[in-house]
Design a protein around this motif. Structure first.
Motif, PDB file in Angstrom:
ATOM      1  N   LEU A 121      81.724 -13.894  49.488  1.00  0.00           N
ATOM      2  CA  LEU A 121      80.737 -14.738  48.816  1.00  0.00           C
ATOM      3  C   LEU A 121      80.238 -15.832  49.753  1.00  0.00           C
ATOM      4  N   LEU A 122      81.154 -16.461  50.470  1.00  0.00           N
ATOM      5  CA  LEU A 122      80.756 -17.516  51.403  1.00  0.00           C
ATOM      6  C   LEU A 122      79.840 -16.964  52.492  1.00  0.00           C
ATOM      7  N   ARG A 123      80.147 -15.744  52.960  1.00  0.00           N
ATOM      8  CA  ARG A 123      79.286 -15.121  53.963  1.00  0.00           C
ATOM      9  C   ARG A 123      77.868 -14.916  53.418  1.00  0.00           C
ATOM     10  N   ALA A 124      77.788 -14.582  52.125  1.00  0.00           N
ATOM     11  CA  ALA A 124      76.480 -14.331  51.511  1.00  0.00           C
ATOM     12  C   ALA A 124      75.718 -15.612  51.211  1.00  0.00           C
ATOM     13  N   LEU A 125      76.415 -16.744  51.193  1.00  0.00           N
ATOM     14  CA  LEU A 125      75.775 -18.004  50.807  1.00  0.00           C
ATOM     15  C   LEU A 125      74.845 -18.574  51.865  1.00  0.00           C
ATOM     16  N   VAL A 126      75.047 -18.181  53.108  1.00  0.00           N
ATOM     17  CA  VAL A 126      74.267 -18.772  54.185  1.00  0.00           C
ATOM     18  C   VAL A 126      73.757 -17.665  55.095  1.00  0.00           C
ATOM     19  N   PRO A 127      72.487 -17.711  55.497  1.00  0.00           N
ATOM     20  CA  PRO A 127      71.945 -16.676  56.386  1.00  0.00           C
ATOM     21  C   PRO A 127      72.696 -16.642  57.714  1.00  0.00           C
ATOM     22  N   GLU A 128      72.838 -15.465  58.286  1.00  0.00           N
ATOM     23  CA  GLU A 128      73.493 -15.333  59.584  1.00  0.00           C
ATOM     24  C   GLU A 128      72.612 -15.965  60.646  1.00  0.00           C
ATOM     25  N   ASN A 129      73.160 -16.961  61.302  1.00  0.00           N
ATOM     26  CA  ASN A 129      72.396 -17.709  62.286  1.00  0.00           C
ATOM     27  C   ASN A 129      73.373 -18.516  63.118  1.00  0.00           C
ATOM     28  N   LYS A 130      72.875 -19.265  64.079  1.00  0.00           N
ATOM     29  CA  LYS A 130      73.763 -20.138  64.829  1.00  0.00           C
ATOM     30  C   LYS A 130      74.261 -21.252  63.904  1.00  0.00           C
ATOM     31  N   ASN A 131      75.479 -21.683  64.135  1.00  0.00           N
ATOM     32  CA  ASN A 131      76.082 -22.782  63.369  1.00  0.00           C
ATOM     33  C   ASN A 131      76.171 -22.497  61.876  1.00  0.00           C
ATOM     34  N   ASP A 132      76.285 -21.217  61.488  1.00  0.00           N
ATOM     35  CA  ASP A 132      76.235 -20.899  60.064  1.00  0.00           C
ATOM     36  C   ASP A 132      77.553 -21.140  59.332  1.00  0.00           C
ATOM     37  N   MET A 133      78.697 -20.776  59.953  1.00  0.00           N
ATOM     38  CA  MET A 133      79.979 -20.916  59.273  1.00  0.00           C
ATOM     39  C   MET A 133      81.012 -21.533  60.222  1.00  0.00           C
ATOM     40  N   PHE A 134      81.811 -22.435  59.681  1.00  0.00           N
ATOM     41  CA  PHE A 134      82.855 -23.107  60.445  1.00  0.00           C
ATOM     42  C   PHE A 134      84.080 -23.148  59.540  1.00  0.00           C
ATOM     43  N   ILE A 135      85.129 -22.381  59.892  1.00  0.00           N
ATOM     44  CA  ILE A 135      86.279 -22.209  59.009  1.00  0.00           C
ATOM     45  C   ILE A 135      87.553 -22.633  59.736  1.00  0.00           C
ATOM     46  N   VAL A 136      88.320 -23.544  59.126  1.00  0.00           N
ATOM     47  CA  VAL A 136      89.595 -23.975  59.696  1.00  0.00           C
ATOM     48  C   VAL A 136      90.719 -23.531  58.771  1.00  0.00           C
ATOM     49  N   GLY A 137      91.865 -23.213  59.358  1.00  0.00           N
ATOM     50  CA  GLY A 137      92.984 -22.776  58.537  1.00  0.00           C
ATOM     51  C   GLY A 137      94.236 -22.545  59.356  1.00  0.00           C
ATOM     52  N   ASP A 138      95.317 -22.272  58.649  1.00  0.00           N
ATOM     53  CA  ASP A 138      96.616 -22.026  59.268  1.00  0.00           C
ATOM     54  C   ASP A 138      97.431 -21.172  58.309  1.00  0.00           C
ATOM     55  N   ALA A 139      97.667 -19.915  58.672  1.00  0.00           N
ATOM     56  CA  ALA A 139      98.387 -19.009  57.781  1.00  0.00           C
ATOM     57  C   ALA A 139      99.828 -19.436  57.558  1.00  0.00           C
ATOM     58  N   HIS A 140     100.368 -20.310  58.419  1.00  0.00           N
ATOM     59  CA  HIS A 140     101.710 -20.854  58.176  1.00  0.00           C
ATOM     60  C   HIS A 140     101.727 -21.730  56.923  1.00  0.00           C
ATOM     61  N   GLN A 141     100.545 -22.153  56.481  1.00  0.00           N
ATOM     62  CA  GLN A 141     100.446 -22.996  55.293  1.00  0.00           C
ATOM     63  C   GLN A 141      99.833 -22.239  54.108  1.00  0.00           C
ATOM     64  N   ARG A 142      99.847 -20.919  54.151  1.00  0.00           N
ATOM     65  CA  ARG A 142      99.290 -20.145  53.049  1.00  0.00           C
ATOM     66  C   ARG A 142     100.264 -20.181  51.873  1.00  0.00           C
ATOM     67  N   ILE A 143      99.864 -20.806  50.772  1.00  0.00           N
ATOM     68  CA  ILE A 143     100.764 -20.962  49.634  1.00  0.00           C
ATOM     69  C   ILE A 143     100.193 -20.355  48.354  1.00  0.00           C
ATOM     70  N   TYR A 144      99.013 -19.731  48.441  1.00  0.00           N
ATOM     71  CA  TYR A 144      98.393 -19.213  47.226  1.00  0.00           C
ATOM     72  C   TYR A 144      98.128 -17.710  47.256  1.00  0.00           C
ATOM     73  N   GLN A 145      97.681 -17.172  48.376  1.00  0.00           N
ATOM     74  CA  GLN A 145      97.143 -15.818  48.369  1.00  0.00           C
ATOM     75  C   GLN A 145      97.766 -14.952  49.455  1.00  0.00           C
ATOM     76  N   ARG A 146      97.400 -13.673  49.414  1.00  0.00           N
ATOM     77  CA  ARG A 146      97.779 -12.760  50.478  1.00  0.00           C
ATOM     78  C   ARG A 146      96.861 -12.942  51.680  1.00  0.00           C
ATOM     79  N   LYS A 147      97.268 -12.353  52.805  1.00  0.00           N
ATOM     80  CA  LYS A 147      96.434 -12.487  53.995  1.00  0.00           C
ATOM     81  C   LYS A 147      95.153 -11.661  53.862  1.00  0.00           C
ATOM     82  N   THR A 148      94.106 -12.188  54.484  1.00  0.00           N
ATOM     83  CA  THR A 148      92.793 -11.558  54.450  1.00  0.00           C
ATOM     84  C   THR A 148      92.193 -11.611  55.845  1.00  0.00           C
TER      85      THR A 148
END
Length: 730
Positions: free
Chosen positions: A491-518
């Motif tokens: 859904l997030l990918r669909a929210l913004v047109p593919e272009n420069k500076n379109d998506m910036f995602i930070v994370g750390d799977a060592h802190q995954r406390i809700y979901q499975r890996k994706t």
């Protein structure tokens, strides 16, 4: 000829010193700084030479009858830097003990102590005029034990290239252990100490050189060009030129919140550049991922080519994290910039979006959060075939992991659905036998006018892909990316047109406390060549980091895109003290001990609002709050609906989930008992060994998250039988 406007910078040390001044005196300092920034050459500003200062560019300026500021005022150029503020004598002592100079190889502006040669003239340093300056620069060294091997077997040119000053080469060559290195930290510029510390910890030399050899120009460094030095990324982690009076005011009103202004060069490289597509930033707890994400959002909306009516979506997984982020963004953004950034957790965004597009169903959530969901599920479970000996948990997991995630709506689709990762195999006949349960659940939802959040998300995605709603975002910034499902990321990918500076995602799977890996790539988010990692923990001490990480060392952790992430290249720069772990016979004894520790912390000038008691459940938070209150200790339980106001008195109480994204000088993890951590209800909710293993990993990650909220002190207590998580050899 136009008059050249002076450039006035503030050092992080000035802000720290300013924060220590009594509030009634801070106003005078703020007034002075404002006037100084407007015109540092005004006739009312009296510069005095500090003759015993090791730096010939240091001058003192009068704030009032009691306080003096220390300013770097070079003979050449048009730059002025506020370095320190303190009482009269203390300000001069500080000036005598420090030097600020441009490194001849890296081009960065460096500030470091030179106190070790100055003890004989300490009394003279109390005055700005003390006669002739007889001090000469002498190479420093640490006396090493006989026959001890040097810690660093490096040539001078290599040491100089990573920021070690010429006068500190002998000192570095004399070091024989990491402990000696830590002892001389103040006598080294911050970037030099950091590079040496990481090198001693095992980081390859070529990586250190690539990271810390920051001068890209082939021209020789001009050690008198302070204006150019202020543009150096390494300089900007300690010195900042306020853009305007409003930014200056924000800096002085929150002098200890260094994250607002000062970024590490590795962080700034992520923030202030154009990327040709989605970016993924990994980093362990305390590496500043959220700070980087916030500064990235601010930088994007402040660019000249950013349309005034364009918006940026900043989203995260939980509502309380979104509140904290929105509050902090207001601290670094102008009102105009803040208006261009929409901060909302994704579930709330989906709810708003589908309703805006005529969706009539009410979104409901599982896990006891909504009685409507439970009622629908109970009616569906009445159709469980008696001849199949599967526990109730099996059907819940099949519904969540397979039916909802793949939008299965017919028996035929269920026959073809992937069940990779499920611990129980099903043949075609067995799928046919249990399908009526899920079919009935969908029927019950329709009858009640309800929809799951997963279905709502798929509906939103369908709307976006069909062009039913105009894409309204120019960019998306995502915090805690490890907690998002595949549907969320699509859904997030669909929210913004593919272009420069379109998506910036930070994370750390060592802190995954809700979901499975994706995997990002499987969700249409291509980060090829744009994956980065932050490796320095600025929050916790090294001993706390090691303790918190040990519980996950034997667990394979992904990098959010199909690879494996490691903690071997993740370090803290302050050793600190060992976490304190205690067990008691009962909760009252544990509570008495906690009160004693809190009183000791108060004696060490730790305020109650800097202490957070963390428990696994809300009920336990209530129990410990009552114990503290019975002993006269005021408490304040953190809300999920609003951010923490540190001006409110009281020891904070929070669940392990609520404390995510926060930090406290002291964290007390309490009630870490068997059956509580890991939570037996969570572990035993499934008889599927795969699900149990995943739940255990999530519980370990939750423990890790709570422990890494501690900046300096970590206490872990239990009563009765302690958790198995406390039995590891850390």
């Amino acid at each position: 000829m136009a008059k050249v406007q002076p450039k006035v910078a503030l050092g992080d040390g000035f802000l720290q010193a300013f924060a220590s001044i009594p509030r009634k005196k801070q106003k005078a300092v703020m007034n002075f700084v404002s006037k100084f920034r407007a015109d540092p050459r005004a006739s009312g500003i009296n510069y005095e030479v500090i003759r015993n200062a090791r730096d010939p560019n240091f001058r003192s300026v009068r704030i009032d009858k009691d306080y003096r500021g220390i300013v770097l005022s070079p003979e050449q150029g048009n730059v002025y830097i506020l370095l320190w503020v303190d009482k009269h004598d203390d300000a001069y002592t500080w000036a005598v003990r420090h030097r600020c100079q441009i490194h001849p190889k890296t081009g960065s502006l460096q500030l470091f102590e030179v106190e070790h040669e100055l003890e004989s003239v300490e009394e003279d340093a109390q005055s700005p005029v003390v006669g002739a300056n007889t001090l000469q620069d002498q190479p420093e060294k640490v006396d090493a034990p006989v026959n001890s091997a040097p810690l660093f077997d490096l040539e001078d040119d290599v040491l100089l290239s990573i920021g070690v000053p010429q006068e500190r080469l002998a000192l570095v060559h004399s070091l024989t252990s990491e402990l000696e290195l830590e002892r001389v930290e103040r006598r080294l510029p911050i970037e030099a100490f950091e590079a040496l510390y990481l090198l001693a910890a095992g980081t390859p030399l070529d990586e250190i050189i690539q990271e810390y050899s920051v001068s890209k120009s082939k021209k020789p460094v001009d050690t008198e060009d302070f204006e150019r030095a202020l543009e150096n990324p390494a300089t900007q982690r300690r010195f900042h030129v306020p853009e305007d009076e409003q930014e200056l005011g924000r800096m002085l009103n929150a002098p200890l919140e260094r994250w607002r202004v000062f970024l590490h060069p590795s962080q700034r490289q992520l923030v202030e550049r154009d990327w040709n597509g989605p970016v993924r930033v990994l980093g362990g707890a305390g590496t500043g991922k959220t700070v980087v994400a916030m500064h990235r959002a601010r930088w994007l909306v402040s660019q000249p080519d950013w349309p005034k009516d364009a918006r940026l979506l900043f989203t995260t997984f939980t509502s309380n994290l979104a509140l904290d982020i929105a509050d902090n963004l207001r601290k670094i953004c102008t009102p105009e910039q803040a208006q261009r950034i929409e901060v909302v957790n994704l579930d709330a965004w989906v709810s708003q979006f589908v309703k805006r597009n005529g969706y009539q169903s009410t979104i409901i959530y599982p896990g006891g959060r909504d009685r409507h969901y439970s009622n629908c599920w109970n009616k569906a479970m009445a159709l469980v075939p008696g001849e199949l000996d599967y526990p109730d948990s099996f059907y819940k997991e099949e519904w969540q992991r397979v039916i909802l995630s793949q939008q299965v709506r017919s028996r035929r689709e269920y026959f073809n659905a992937s069940r990779i990762g499920r611990g129980v195999a099903l043949n075609r006949r067995q799928r046919a036998d249990i399908w009526p349960v899920f079919e009935e659940m969908r029927e019950q939802l329709v009858r009640g006018g309800f929809v799951t959040v997963e279905d709502a998300m798929h509906h939103a995605l369908d709307l976006m892909q069909s062009g039913g709603d105009k894409r309204s975002y120019r960019a998306v910034v995502v915090d805690e990316g490890q907690d998002f499902t595949a549907e969320s990321l699509k859904l997030l990918r669909a929210l913004v047109p593919e272009n420069k500076n379109d998506m910036f995602i930070v994370g750390d799977a060592h802190q995954r406390i809700y979901q499975r890996k994706t995997s990002f790539s499987q969700c249409g988010i291509n980060i090829m060549g744009r994956g980065r990692k932050l490796k320095i923990n600025y929050r916790t001490t090294e001993l706390i980091r090691r303790y918190a990480t040990a519980l996950l060392e034997d667990v394979e952790i992904d990098d959010l895109d199909g690879g494996i992430d490691s903690t071997n290249d993740y370090r803290s720069l302050v050793l600190g003290q060992e976490p304190i772990v205690q067990n008691f016979s009962d909760i009252d004894s544990e509570g008495e001990w906690l009160v004693q520790q809190i009183e000791q912390l108060k004696d060490d000038d730790v305020s109650l609002s800097e202490i957070c008691l963390v428990a696994r459940t809300n009920r336990l938070c209530e129990d410990y709050a009552q114990i503290l209150q019975n002993h006269g200790v005021p408490t304040h339980t953190l809300s999920r609906q609003k951010s923490d106001d540190r001006s409110q008195e009281g020891v904070r109480l929070a669940t392990m989930h609520r404390i995510k994204g926060l930090e406290f000088r002291c964290v007390m993890m309490v009630g870490i008992n068997k059956g509580v951590v890991p939570l037996s209800v969570a572990i035993n909710s499934s008889q599927d060994v795969v699900e149990q293993r995943l739940t255990d990993v999530n519980e370990r990650a939750l423990f890790h998250v709570a422990a890494t909220r501690a900046v300096r002190y970590l206490y872990i207590s239990s009563h009765g039988t302690p958790s198995k998580y406390l039995k590891h050899d850390f």
